[in-house]
Design a protein around this motif. Structure first.
Motif, PDB file in Angstrom:
ATOM      1  N   UNK A 136     -49.947  38.141  56.802  1.00  0.00           N
ATOM      2  CA  UNK A 136     -48.926  37.286  57.492  1.00  0.00           C
ATOM      3  C   UNK A 136     -48.101  38.165  58.757  1.00  0.00           C
ATOM      4  N   UNK A 137     -47.882  37.788  59.782  1.00  0.00           N
ATOM      5  CA  UNK A 137     -46.911  38.199  60.816  1.00  0.00           C
ATOM      6  C   UNK A 137     -45.435  38.125  60.466  1.00  0.00           C
ATOM      7  N   UNK A 143     -41.626  34.568  57.407  1.00  0.00           N
ATOM      8  CA  UNK A 143     -40.157  33.988  57.052  1.00  0.00           C
ATOM      9  C   UNK A 143     -40.853  32.454  56.802  1.00  0.00           C
ATOM     10  N   UNK A 144     -41.531  31.975  57.416  1.00  0.00           N
ATOM     11  CA  UNK A 144     -42.151  30.600  57.245  1.00  0.00           C
ATOM     12  C   UNK A 144     -42.541  30.326  55.645  1.00  0.00           C
ATOM     13  N   UNK A 167     -44.710  46.397  56.741  1.00  0.00           N
ATOM     14  CA  UNK A 167     -43.993  45.040  56.297  1.00  0.00           C
ATOM     15  C   UNK A 167     -42.896  44.956  55.311  1.00  0.00           C
ATOM     16  N   UNK A 168     -42.756  46.394  54.811  1.00  0.00           N
ATOM     17  CA  UNK A 168     -41.593  46.689  53.918  1.00  0.00           C
ATOM     18  C   UNK A 168     -40.256  46.681  54.772  1.00  0.00           C
ATOM     19  N   UNK A 169     -40.404  47.056  55.818  1.00  0.00           N
ATOM     20  CA  UNK A 169     -39.067  47.195  57.002  1.00  0.00           C
ATOM     21  C   UNK A 169     -38.743  45.726  57.027  1.00  0.00           C
ATOM     22  N   UNK A 170     -39.977  44.845  57.188  1.00  0.00           N
ATOM     23  CA  UNK A 170     -39.513  43.444  57.416  1.00  0.00           C
ATOM     24  C   UNK A 170     -38.845  42.910  56.387  1.00  0.00           C
ATOM     25  N   UNK A 171     -39.185  43.317  55.063  1.00  0.00           N
ATOM     26  CA  UNK A 171     -38.582  42.785  53.988  1.00  0.00           C
ATOM     27  C   UNK A 171     -36.875  42.746  54.116  1.00  0.00           C
ATOM     28  N   UNK A 195     -27.900  32.504  54.962  1.00  0.00           N
ATOM     29  CA  UNK A 195     -27.988  31.311  54.634  1.00  0.00           C
ATOM     30  C   UNK A 195     -29.562  30.907  55.585  1.00  0.00           C
ATOM     31  N   UNK A 196     -30.120  31.580  56.096  1.00  0.00           N
ATOM     32  CA  UNK A 196     -31.133  31.072  56.903  1.00  0.00           C
ATOM     33  C   UNK A 196     -32.161  30.433  56.210  1.00  0.00           C
TER      34      UNK A 196
END
Length: 278
Positions: free
Chosen positions: A129-130, A135-136, A171-175, A185-186
């Motif tokens: 996943x990108x 996020x989706x 990807x852990x930074x993205x986490x 609340x996103x």
């Protein structure tokens, strides 16, 4: 809806609700698909529409058209290659992918030694996943959990350790960014934490022994896997060795899609229909 304790609770809920969803079944020529569909019909929550023929691509297109035109509520794959069905689903003119959305797979499992139903993604569709796709995935997971009675799902972002490693595992930074966005609340009402490994996500003793503090507290409702390899291995392991009962649907489409593997049990396909109907 009350939170589920077993997959059979879905069937009980659907029977109490009392409506039947129309299912376009593509190439229903295998015994497991027939079993799932006929049992769903017998239990009163679906009405099948069989779409068959010699041309597999044409069958897939016809079934997708039924959904797109409002003549069916659910799409189900039978004895046909996944690629044939995906081509019809993703067709830019005639397909059923929602604009601006990605196709992903959400599964749920009743595991004998876990106290509640466990949800996870993605074991079947997105290879790596990108950031936007992940996020989706989180949004879909929150939506599915809410639909099944979990008001504030605890969602764990899975890694092989609890440490962020931007160089080795970017990807852990993205986490960390996803967690910060969840706090605004996103993704709706949910609790998100990570990176956490599988045991610290699902076992309070492991969490305490490793000296880790997490708002999930070893009681995750849902797991977001880093890639399809991790998700798929988990899925196959819990069904083969953990005797888990499972169900799954595709999300990102205008109607739920049951895209079971040929190796999935008839029972799994039946429960997937129930999940789709909800």
């Amino acid at each position: 809806m009350e939170p589920l304790k077993t997959l059979n609770d879905m069937v009980a809920f659907l029977q109490q609700r009392g409506d039947r969803k129309r299912v376009a079944v593509v190439c229903p020529n295998d015994a497991s698909t027939r079993y799932a569909v006929e049992k769903g019909k017998e239990m009163g929550f679906i009405e099948p529409i069989y779409v068959d023929g010699d041309d597999k691509d044409e069958c897939a297109r016809r079934a997708v058209a039924l959904v797109k035109n409002g003549e069916a509520d659910i799409l189900m794959k039978g004895l046909i290659n996944t690629d044939n069905v995906l081509r019809a689903i993703l067709n830019k003119e005639h397909g059923i992918l929602r604009p601006g959305h990605v196709l992903t797979h959400v599964a749920m499992a009743e595991i004998p030694r876990y106290e509640k139903i466990l949800f996870f993604t993605d074991a079947a569709v997105i290879p790596v996943p990108t950031p936007e796709q992940r996020r989706q995935q989180v949004s879909y997971m929150t939506y599915v959990c809410h639909a099944l009675g979990i008001e504030e799902p605890r969602i764990s972002l899975i890694h092989c350790t609890e440490k962020v490693s931007e160089k080795t595992f970017p990807y852990t930074k993205d986490y960390m960014e996803i967690i910060a966005e969840a706090q605004t609340g996103k993704f709706g009402r949910c609790i998100i934490d990570g990176p956490l490994d599988l045991k610290t996500s699902l076992d309070q003793v492991s969490l305490r022994e490793k000296g880790i503090k997490s708002i999930i507290n070893g009681q995750a409702d849902a797991l977001i896997f880093p890639d399809i390899v991790a998700g798929n291995v988990f899925y196959k392991t819990i069904t083969l060795f953990g005797y888990a009962k499972t169900a799954g649907v595709l999300q990102g489409v205008t109607a739920p899609v049951v895209m079971s593997s040929r190796a999935d049990s008839p029972e799994s396909k039946y429960y997937s229909l129930a999940l789709a109907a909800i």
